[in-house]
Design an enzyme around this catalytic site. Structure first.
Site, PDB file in Angstrom:
ATOM      1  N   ASP A  49      55.248  -9.677 -10.377  1.00 56.28           N
ATOM      2  CA  ASP A  49      54.604  -8.469 -10.129  1.00 56.28           C
ATOM      3  C   ASP A  49      55.909  -7.690  -9.815  1.00 56.28           C
ATOM      4  O   ASP A  49      57.017  -7.767 -10.467  1.00 56.28           O
ATOM      5  CB  ASP A  49      53.915  -8.764  -8.718  1.00 56.28           C
ATOM      6  CG  ASP A  49      53.055  -7.668  -8.396  1.00 56.28           C
ATOM      7  OD1 ASP A  49      51.750  -7.468  -8.972  1.00 56.28           O
ATOM      8  OD2 ASP A  49      53.308  -6.565  -7.525  1.00 56.28           O
TER       9      ASP A  49
ATOM     10  N   LYS B 192      48.632 -14.110  -3.391  1.00 54.37           N
ATOM     11  CA  LYS B 192      49.735 -13.181  -3.767  1.00 54.37           C
ATOM     12  C   LYS B 192      50.880 -13.484  -2.693  1.00 54.37           C
ATOM     13  O   LYS B 192      50.634 -14.076  -1.594  1.00 54.37           O
ATOM     14  CB  LYS B 192      49.122 -11.797  -3.470  1.00 54.37           C
ATOM     15  CG  LYS B 192      49.965 -10.674  -4.212  1.00 54.37           C
ATOM     16  CD  LYS B 192      49.593 -10.653  -5.801  1.00 54.37           C
ATOM     17  CE  LYS B 192      50.256  -9.793  -6.583  1.00 54.37           C
ATOM     18  NZ  LYS B 192      49.593  -9.447  -7.790  1.00 54.37           N
TER      19      LYS B 192
HETATM   20  N1  GLU Z   1      50.919  -9.862 -10.626  1.00 55.50           N
HETATM   21  C1  GLU Z   1      49.987  -9.759 -11.825  1.00 55.50           C
HETATM   22  C2  GLU Z   1      48.629  -9.022 -11.311  1.00 55.50           C
HETATM   23  O1  GLU Z   1      48.677  -8.175 -10.548  1.00 55.50           O
HETATM   24  C3  GLU Z   1      49.878 -10.745 -12.476  1.00 55.50           C
HETATM   25  C4  GLU Z   1      49.499 -12.314 -11.840  1.00 55.50           C
HETATM   26  C5  GLU Z   1      49.599 -13.640 -12.406  1.00 55.50           C
HETATM   27  O2  GLU Z   1      50.045 -13.517 -13.554  1.00 55.50           O
HETATM   28  O3  GLU Z   1      49.100 -14.488 -11.823  1.00 55.50           O
HETATM   29  O4  GLU Z   1      47.540  -9.523 -11.679  1.00 55.50           O
END
Ligand code: GLU
Length: 446
Positions: free
Chosen positions: A166, A126
């Site tokens: 996100d 992340k």
């Molecule tokens: N931010 C999204 C999550 O919390 C998607 C992450 C992604 O698609 O890599 O899963």
């Protein structure tokens, strides 16, 4: 068992003091995984949980950029590369003033389990920045994204780490980030997901998280012989996840009566229909306005500075952000007859709220299970990029449904406690853990 959990958490706390969100996420996992490890000692010997709770790498960097007034602004950028045992790091980027190392470590930690649950080969990561896109011009957002990528590019690659969106990072930001990566690296690859369909994005990716939450809620309701059709649903948030959760609720015949933003919530007892949702999408995605405008336009109530959990409902979908639903909120929901809660956001319910749901024996799904549809379709976007093909909407949607179904099965398999009650947190944690743990054991002490 409580003592073992306390001992484990004491070590984690001493090393991660001042990171409350990260500690909260680890605590929740420890409560279900430590008893499982005690029953399966090989995981204990290999110190798998201790290793999973330590990021493989945390990158922090300066992001300088110039605003429209010609002033220099400085933000902090991050990428937390949490675990690569089952695939390259995968997870979104969050741009929000609250972003710090604790928030990103909790999100990266959750992502490891979530990505494992999808059944696709994705590790967990992340990233993001304390940059606030609110009130910024397109030009300022582009300048920021270009500066952010000018450092991030050296840490990512289609086979190493694949960021996505996100909170605060949508199609516009992904476009600017992709453009800068391509320019610096000189290659057109699937290094980011959530791209627009014109340059390698997957159909259904924008819808995937919200649709997936509703598919998961349907699976949960089925275990009690119920369905979403005809139910009253309370939704928080009005961003990407909330918008498409509401769209799917409307399609399956449920009545959504609330949506919110960081200023307050609207209550529309008649239900948000397709035309009203189109208004919200234009308001939020194009005009970037406040939800209060909806109440004025449609003549319904607006509650400034409040959250929607006091509104009577059958189903609650917390789709805004972490810790938006606490113990008093959980009590209110249960007292008002709510019997199904599926998280669209990451960790929106506090630990105490979850304990109330479990004690009341209502259906409760943690985000790592119920919101995994987003990253799952990101995984499908990566496959399509590698194959240099694109699947139809129906193809992607049916794969998404299938994945949500499989995640639900896994939760039931490992989460059934006393009789028929399913502890979805335990089921999700154990199912996600096993795959990562086996891969880590196979790969040795690395
Ligand atoms: N931010 C999204 C999550 O919390 C998607 C992450 C992604 O698609 O890599 O899963």
């Amino acid at each position: 068992m409580d003592i073992l959990i306390k001992e484990f958490m004491a070590k984690i706390e001493s090393r991660n003091a001042h990171e409350p969100e990260f500690l909260q996420a680890v605590q929740e996992v420890a409560e279900s995984i430590i008893p499982f490890i005690e029953a399966n000692p090989k995981y204990k010997k290999h110190k798998i949980l201790e290793r999973i709770a330590e990021p493989e790498r945390v990158i922090s960097f300066r992001v300088p950029w110039m605003n429209d007034a010609g002033e220099i602004e400085i933000n902090r950028g991050y990428r937390v590369q949490m675990n690569s045992a089952i695939g390259p790091y995968k997870g979104g980027l969050r741009f929000h003033p609250s972003v710090n190392q604790s928030i990103l470590k909790f999100l990266a930690f959750e992502q490891v389990f979530k990505n494992s649950l999808t059944g696709l080969p994705m590790g967990g990561g992340k990233g993001g920045s304390d940059f606030d896109p609110k009130g910024k011009s397109d030009n300022e957002v582009m300048k920021f994204c270009q500066s952010f990528m000018t450092e991030l590019y050296r840490h990512i690659h289609a086979d190493i780490d694949i960021p996505a969106g996100d909170i605060g990072v949508g199609a516009r930001e992904i476009g600017f980030l992709f453009g800068q990566y391509k320019r610096i690296q000189g290659e057109f690859t699937g290094v980011l997901t959530g791209k627009a369909a014109e340059y390698g994005g997957s159909l259904i990716r924008p819808e995937a998280t919200g649709y997936g939450v509703v598919y998961f809620a349907e699976e949960m309701l089925k275990t009690r012989g119920e369905s979403i059709s005809g139910k009253t649903v309370v939704v928080s948030g009005s961003g990407n996840v909330a918008q498409y959760a509401v769209e799917k609720c409307i399609q399956v015949g449920a009545k959504v009566v609330t949506m919110s933003d960081s200023s307050g919530f609207i209550h529309d007892p008649a239900g948000i229909d397709t035309a009203k949702l189109a208004y919200i999408m234009e308001l939020k995605n194009v005009r970037r306005g406040r939800i209060e405008e909806y109440a004025k336009k449609y003549g319904c109530d607006y509650f400034e500075g409040e959250k929607p959990w006091k509104i009577k409902c059958d189903i609650a979908l917390p789709n805004a952000t972490q810790n938006e639903l606490d113990a008093p909120d959980a009590l209110l929901l249960v007292q008002n007859g709510c019997f199904c809660i599926a998280e669209g956001a990451n960790m929106p319910c506090t630990l105490e709220a979850v304990r109330i749901f479990d004690a009341a024996r209502v259906l409760y799904a943690p985000g790592k299970a119920s919101n995994a549809g987003g990253v799952a379709v990101s995984g499908l976007e990566m496959s399509q990029n590698s194959l240099r093909i694109s699947w139809t909407r129906d193809e992607v949607d049916s794969r998404l449904r299938q994945i949500m179904h499989q995640i639900h099965e896994a939760c039931v398999r490992n989460g059934r406690v006393d009789g028929d009650f399913v502890d979805y947190t335990r089921g999700a944690n154990i199912s996600g853990f096993i795959k990562v743990a086996e891969a880590m054991i196979a790969q040795g002490i690395v």
